[in-house]
Design an enzyme around this catalytic site. Structure first.
Site, mmCIF file in Angstrom:
data_model
loop_
_atom_site.group_PDB
_atom_site.id
_atom_site.type_symbol
_atom_site.label_atom_id
_atom_site.label_comp_id
_atom_site.label_asym_id
_atom_site.label_seq_id
_atom_site.Cartn_x
_atom_site.Cartn_y
_atom_site.Cartn_z
ATOM 1 N N SER A 173 -0.092 15.175 25.218
ATOM 2 C CA SER A 173 0.446 15.457 23.876
ATOM 3 C C SER A 173 -0.607 15.520 22.783
ATOM 4 C CB SER A 173 1.492 14.415 23.490
ATOM 5 O OG SER A 173 2.657 14.620 24.232
ATOM 6 N N LYS A 226 -0.887 18.754 21.160
ATOM 7 C CA LYS A 226 0.034 19.226 20.117
ATOM 8 C C LYS A 226 -0.681 19.403 18.781
ATOM 9 C CE LYS A 226 4.301 17.348 22.233
ATOM 10 N NZ LYS A 226 3.840 17.054 23.597
ATOM 11 N N TYR A 229 3.924 25.509 27.509
ATOM 12 C CA TYR A 229 3.908 24.100 27.117
ATOM 13 C C TYR A 229 3.190 23.229 28.161
ATOM 14 C CZ TYR A 229 5.565 19.448 25.950
ATOM 15 O OH TYR A 229 5.616 18.107 25.652
ATOM 16 N N TYR A 231 4.745 8.989 18.301
ATOM 17 C CA TYR A 231 6.151 8.885 18.655
ATOM 18 C C TYR A 231 6.807 7.758 17.851
ATOM 19 C CZ TYR A 231 4.107 11.380 22.580
ATOM 20 O OH TYR A 231 3.420 12.253 23.352
ATOM 21 N N VAL A 283 0.379 10.891 26.773
ATOM 22 C CA VAL A 283 0.713 9.972 27.873
ATOM 23 C C VAL A 283 -0.380 9.880 28.919
ATOM 24 C CG1 VAL A 283 3.219 10.103 27.674
ATOM 25 C CG2 VAL A 283 2.005 11.719 29.135
#
Lengths: 317, 317, 317, 317
Positions: B64, B67, B191, B243, B261
């Site tokens: 992530s 992102k 993705y 998060y 992660v």
């Protein structure tokens, strides 16, 4: 370089022309009557010089901005033990949502939503009688601002009828989980009086100086909180200070800030300035429409965002 | 003054001794096999000097963290039109929660939760063929890091089975609301490949330099994004980058950061440093246990928090 | 005593005059084109005599009414093992809500919401190839109705685009929890074909006879399910058969029933009658507006509610 | 044919042997002390003959079973206007959940969850002084049972401390939405006294006779509610009478019923019998473990399910 007084004057002039001013909070009777035409701004530099414009000397109900002072006072009383009873995460929902309390067993997500602030009042009640807790709080804010003229508007405190029921619900709900330990009416008595603090922008900016200054009140040279605690309070203002509009405020303004439904916002530029703005009309997230816009423009013109690569100093006064 | 290399060496040594290392993510087969003993750190100062320790040269799956680059690239492609399809608020729930999408009609809360990043892939598909979208993304990250050796780990991309189902669910759910417009398998193909980028700490810190530097890549002197956009990306990293642990990260570290992660975290000190840490064990919020601890200590020893009153310069190299 | 044919004729005449007819489901293209003026009713008494009126011989897409037959067939295949993967409680939310699946770990609340029916298709895939599962299902319903003319409308099955994405989301979401075990496209292939069964009121009422009759098909004298299982299926129709309008249906009609977005409802009077009504306009809960009203009037005029103290027999034919 | 007294005797004997008896509700102090070994059953046939076994003459706190009488009385007072303030759907969540109230704007899902019953007390306060409302309620239940010896246990009413906070929260929350109009302490005063009604199985079954009998009290031949209203109350008991275990109760027992945390259940066989069972241990949904099991066995042996094709008469006495 444009000087800071010119900037705040310009912003006040622009805000006076603004047509989309948001809606004044209607659920507290005494707030509903406020004229949405108000706008005030006050900036206190790290050198103590102040810059103000508009209705900077008109008192308003600081409401949830008081949670910054309440958090500071509670951390002073019990330290990190607070975090066993209150979380440190953005809520992802409205300021008075009760849903989160059900799924998270009565632990409010952070100290800046109503439920979190109510738990802090309960903690204060473990140390003081209700009347004394309110008096201590008032004394604390007066000392931060260096102004004994600050008062609590008892009419506002007494009149929180409609929103009152939700807060009574929140408090009783947390009591069912054991996270409120004193009589709910006493706990809320403190809470409503904290919220009913009447301050003007100048006083509010003065009260915020310790957060700009690593935890030390520059007027008294006395430490209010440790530098680490000051940073942590600022981090919570950044991630949780505008309810479910905190991400938006960080995106547009880039400063730690705390808003209240009275239309006030306290924002801090670490090492540089303590800023208070006020305009009673709220956006759909419950934060001051013009207060946010004014801060956005101030930061654009000064380069004061904490995400700015070089923030060496304030513009000259 | 202690020099920065000494600090990162000390931190790497301390992390090697740590006993509570968190749990390696188990739902992606190729990640589950990673040795939790790894720890790496790399810091790139604004002068381009780098400081590294531990496994700073061992590649890991950035997941992530990608992102951040995906958001940058998507904003470059469509600008603020992105915000019609993705929000800017912390989610208040787990990274792969689908509940919020139901209550908010298929609009993800922010670009850093899975759903938000999947929408960004859908946007890229409006411009590129799938294969080309992946190639462009890889080219973009290589350019940011100035390193053509960066690759996508196709085994990891291909093997996202278990988490795959949730992401397929998220994408189809948003498609039902009209917020995904292309074939779900193609959207997710992009993705998964973005997430499967393999980088080491040194490369990741290099790729983050433009965010430390007001949007300009210091190696090329070319603008990647405008200064305003750089600040806004940093604000989103601060409020949404970890998060449902974003508040905690801001509280402890006080820097904008983005975790994955795989155990990596990219953190930015505006104007001062781009930092990458990596340790595969995750805390209960899904963020690197030791990565967070290492950053907390680094900030304590350098005074680099954005909430610090005076952040004038980096310690000497 | 008024005879039953007169009652159904009167009801059909009243429904033809009705002005509030609800809204035809728009998310399945082939359903959106149906004329809302349709209304049909068929009643099969325990003696096998049938009473019909209106468009009782016009076929419509039974959609979720098929879940009654799907549940029956699945219980026949695996018995009470079904209940390890599907619950038996009303959902308290819309038919295609995904929220409940997140809080309850991928276990659908009951077999009559989409997620529950999708799990049943997955179970059938453990026994049959996809094509064979669909063929078996069709054969099963034809046998219940005693009518080999019943067909699946493959155009409807193929065209479930918009709702399709939500169902794909539901299935993948449950797969992430391990509660779907086969390829989602195959599982949904069965599901969409079950829903696309085209039947008219007369056929549907015939197919429901076994539930009126303690589990035995009166035409063949063969047991379809045990008496206990028949009662249990009826109980689920009563508490869960109308999505989040099940309480309302029980309140107004007082019979176990199952509705579909095609506008059909199957309702059972234990020991007395199997009833099918159809009118394509839906109320705000997604159940046939006139179908419900027609059943309410039928029950008022016959005294057939299961909550009626004395339900000795049907009115005379 | 086995006679009914033999059946209830057998069931009482079987329940005495049961080892899994559930857990006594712990949050009301006076209930927590009840011996879980208790079991009682009473059945009143439509002919007025009664059959009882076990502790059928031991009084217990009927708690939420009182909501059946409260609903009946409130409908008598305001008729269908009640449904503007309370819904008719199963809740899909726990009996004291507050989440639903937030998403549905202060309208409780049905009259059998706490919030719904509290609204009914508020409605009674529009007609009576608090003391008179309680007295009227007691008079009403005594008349239904034909027994003036029924009393309210004021110690239980006074002692609802822990659960009290949740109920205070629910009431205040609804007041914030305008769905509670009187002082919360007065509203809850009525609520707690209704719940604290002490009745034994025989009295409770007698009080339920009007529901078995189309709304008419067979002892007085006076109509309590219209036949239609009796059916509607039964439908709500069927779909909502056991909180989030209503589907399960319908599945296993197949009768309209209402449970209370004191371990009592009132179940009605329309036209045939009014049944009360009591055993204090609760299952995980908060319904009497052995009470449910006893009813399941009674229905198996009598064929009394409303889903049974032929329910012509009671077994002989």
């Amino acid at each position: 370089m444009v000087d800071l007084q010119t900037i705040v004057d310009e912003i006040a002039a622009e805000m006076a022309q603004a047509t989309e001013r948001g809606a004044v909070a209607s659920y507290i009777p005494d707030l509903a009557r406020i004229d949405p035409a108000h706008f005030g701004i006050a900036v206190i530099g790290h050198d103590g010089v102040s810059y103000a414009a508009g209705d900077a000397d008109t008192a308003f109900s600081i409401q949830s901005v008081s949670k910054v002072f309440s958090l500071t006072m509670t951390l002073g009383a019990v330290g990190d033990a607070l975090w066993r009873r209150v979380g440190r995460e953005p809520s992802g929902s409205a300021f008075n949502s009760i849903v989160q309390l059900e799924t998270e067993q009565g632990i409010p997500r952070n100290p800046f939503i109503n439920a979190g602030a109510i738990v802090m009042c309960d903690i204060l009640l473990g140390r003081y009688e209700p009347r004394e807790a309110i008096a201590q709080f008032l004394r604390f804010v007066r000392a931060l601002a260096g102004d004994d003229g600050i008062v609590i508007d008892h009419k506002v405190a007494g009149g929180e009828q409609e929103t009152g029921f939700r807060n009574v619900a929140l408090a009783n709900y947390m009591r069912a989980f054991g996270n409120i330990q004193h009589a709910v009416d006493k706990v809320l008595g403190i809470y409503f009086h904290q919220c009913a603090l009447a301050m003007n922008c100048r006083q509010l900016a003065l009260a915020g100086r310790f957060l700009m200054n690593g935890g030390r009140n520059p007027a008294t040279c006395r430490s209010v909180v440790s530098p680490q605690r000051a940073r942590r309070i600022l981090s919570l203002m950044m991630t949780c200070g505008h309810y479910d509009g905190s991400g938006e405020f960080a995106f547009r303004v880039g400063l730690p800030g705390k808003s209240g439904v009275g239309g006030g916002i306290l924002a801090i530029v670490p090492g540089i300035a303590s800023i208070a703005v006020w305009s009673p009309g709220l956006n759909e997230r419950g934060n001051s429409q013009l207060g946010t816009l004014a801060l956005e423009r101030l930061v654009q013109r000064t380069g004061w965002s904490v995400f700015e690569p070089v923030v060496l100093s304030a513009p000259e006064g």
